[in-house]
Write an enzyme that holds these catalytic residues in place. Sequence first.
Site, PDB file in Angstrom:
ATOM      1  N   HIS A   1       6.763  -1.540   3.548  1.00 27.10           N
ATOM      2  CA  HIS A   1       6.428  -2.897   3.987  1.00 27.10           C
ATOM      3  C   HIS A   1       5.586  -3.597   2.941  1.00 27.10           C
ATOM      4  O   HIS A   1       4.806  -2.959   2.230  1.00 27.10           O
ATOM      5  CB  HIS A   1       5.681  -2.883   5.331  1.00 27.10           C
ATOM      6  CG  HIS A   1       4.465  -2.004   5.347  1.00 27.10           C
ATOM      7  ND1 HIS A   1       4.540  -0.641   5.483  1.00 27.10           N
ATOM      8  CD2 HIS A   1       3.150  -2.297   5.231  1.00 27.10           C
ATOM      9  CE1 HIS A   1       3.322  -0.120   5.467  1.00 27.10           C
ATOM     10  NE2 HIS A   1       2.451  -1.098   5.297  1.00 27.10           N
TER      11      HIS A   1
ATOM     12  N   HIS B   1       2.772  -6.586   2.650  1.00 25.79           N
ATOM     13  CA  HIS B   1       1.868  -7.519   3.306  1.00 25.79           C
ATOM     14  C   HIS B   1       1.898  -8.841   2.545  1.00 25.79           C
ATOM     15  O   HIS B   1       1.933  -8.850   1.315  1.00 25.79           O
ATOM     16  CB  HIS B   1       0.418  -7.014   3.227  1.00 25.79           C
ATOM     17  CG  HIS B   1       0.149  -5.727   3.924  1.00 25.79           C
ATOM     18  ND1 HIS B   1      -0.479  -5.670   5.155  1.00 25.79           N
ATOM     19  CD2 HIS B   1       0.393  -4.442   3.562  1.00 25.79           C
ATOM     20  CE1 HIS B   1      -0.620  -4.388   5.503  1.00 25.79           C
ATOM     21  NE2 HIS B   1      -0.098  -3.623   4.565  1.00 25.79           N
TER      22      HIS B   1
ATOM     23  N   GLY C   1      -3.891   3.511   0.796  1.00 21.63           N
ATOM     24  CA  GLY C   1      -4.219   3.043   2.138  1.00 21.63           C
ATOM     25  C   GLY C   1      -3.024   2.812   3.039  1.00 21.63           C
ATOM     26  O   GLY C   1      -3.108   2.086   4.027  1.00 21.63           O
ATOM     27  N   GLN C   2      -1.894   3.453   2.725  1.00 20.25           N
ATOM     28  CA  GLN C   2      -0.708   3.297   3.575  1.00 20.25           C
ATOM     29  C   GLN C   2      -0.920   4.026   4.895  1.00 20.25           C
ATOM     30  O   GLN C   2      -1.280   5.208   4.908  1.00 20.25           O
ATOM     31  CB  GLN C   2       0.526   3.854   2.854  1.00 20.25           C
ATOM     32  CG  GLN C   2       1.816   3.648   3.644  1.00 20.25           C
ATOM     33  CD  GLN C   2       3.059   4.075   2.861  1.00 20.25           C
ATOM     34  OE1 GLN C   2       2.959   4.653   1.768  1.00 20.25           O
ATOM     35  NE2 GLN C   2       4.220   3.787   3.426  1.00 20.25           N
TER      36      GLN C   2
ATOM     37  N   ASN D   1       0.853  -1.185   0.000  1.00 21.30           N
ATOM     38  CA  ASN D   1       0.000   0.000   0.000  1.00 21.30           C
ATOM     39  C   ASN D   1       0.889   1.236   0.000  1.00 21.30           C
ATOM     40  O   ASN D   1       1.771   1.368   0.843  1.00 21.30           O
ATOM     41  CB  ASN D   1      -0.889   0.013   1.248  1.00 21.30           C
ATOM     42  CG  ASN D   1      -1.878  -1.134   1.253  1.00 21.30           C
ATOM     43  OD1 ASN D   1      -2.380  -1.537   0.212  1.00 21.30           O
ATOM     44  ND2 ASN D   1      -2.161  -1.666   2.437  1.00 21.30           N
TER      45      ASN D   1
HETATM   46  P1  5GP Z   1      -0.506  -0.236   5.827  1.00 17.89           P
HETATM   47  O1  5GP Z   1      -1.921   0.147   6.194  1.00 17.89           O
HETATM   48  O2  5GP Z   1       0.440   0.926   6.038  1.00 17.89           O
HETATM   49  O3  5GP Z   1      -0.378  -0.864   4.474  1.00 17.89           O
HETATM   50  O4  5GP Z   1      -0.118  -1.397   6.812  1.00 17.89           O
HETATM   51  C1  5GP Z   1       0.328  -1.194   8.110  1.00 17.89           C
HETATM   52  C2  5GP Z   1       0.067  -2.492   8.833  1.00 17.89           C
HETATM   53  O5  5GP Z   1       0.839  -2.472  10.008  1.00 17.89           O
HETATM   54  C3  5GP Z   1      -1.390  -2.697   9.243  1.00 17.89           C
HETATM   55  O6  5GP Z   1      -1.879  -3.897   8.674  1.00 17.89           O
HETATM   56  C4  5GP Z   1      -1.325  -2.758  10.764  1.00 17.89           C
HETATM   57  O7  5GP Z   1      -2.211  -3.717  11.310  1.00 17.89           O
HETATM   58  C5  5GP Z   1       0.120  -3.122  11.021  1.00 17.89           C
HETATM   59  N1  5GP Z   1       0.657  -2.626  12.275  1.00 17.89           N
HETATM   60  C6  5GP Z   1       0.576  -1.343  12.745  1.00 17.89           C
HETATM   61  N2  5GP Z   1       1.207  -1.246  13.938  1.00 17.89           N
HETATM   62  C7  5GP Z   1       1.705  -2.492  14.196  1.00 17.89           C
HETATM   63  C8  5GP Z   1       2.461  -3.008  15.300  1.00 17.89           C
HETATM   64  O8  5GP Z   1       2.815  -2.324  16.263  1.00 17.89           O
HETATM   65  N3  5GP Z   1       2.799  -4.330  15.245  1.00 17.89           N
HETATM   66  C9  5GP Z   1       2.439  -5.128  14.179  1.00 17.89           C
HETATM   67  N4  5GP Z   1       2.807  -6.415  14.233  1.00 17.89           N
HETATM   68  N5  5GP Z   1       1.733  -4.661  13.136  1.00 17.89           N
HETATM   69  C10 5GP Z   1       1.365  -3.353  13.146  1.00 17.89           C
END
Ligand code: 5GP
Length: 112
Positions: free
Chosen positions: A98, A100, A91-92, A85
């Site tokens: 990172h 997923h 949706g980042q 993302n």
């Molecule tokens: P994004 O929405 O930026 O693509 O993904 C961020 C991801 O990081 C989300 O799926 C969220 O659940 C995960 N996330 C956020 N904070 C933490 C954390 O402290 N530990 C872990 N294991 N995952 C996290």
Amino acid sequence: MDCIFCKIVKGEIPSKKIYEDEKVLAFYDVSPQAPVHFLVIPKEHFRNFRDISSDKLEIISHIFKVIQIIAEQLKLDDGLRIVNNYGKDGGQTVDHLHFHVLAGRSLNWPPG
Ligand code: 5GP
Ligand code: ZN
């Protein structure tokens, strides 16, 4: 710098690790969206995929190598999805690059 994933890399925030080497860390997402949902991150802080200079792009192939290794270990033979993302519309929510990896159920396409 106040980055959640840098803190996970440094061990200041706990995580359920799957894989680690000198360049990369993989750990389970705290809010799983599928039976298997983990994140693969570079240990070096990049805000997103566009923040990687040409001389450092090999980190991306390394991340995909790590996903291959984990897919083998976890026997994700029925399929999986790799998601990056980027930005507001993508949706980042965490500004540390990172990927997923989602698996363990049939995943919808197109995504919402
Ligand atoms: P994004 O929405 O930026 O693509 O993904 C961020 C991801 O990081 C989300 O799926 C969220 O659940 C995960 N996330 C956020 N904070 C933490 C954390 O402290 N530990 C872990 N294991 N995952 C996290
Ligand atoms: Zn970071």
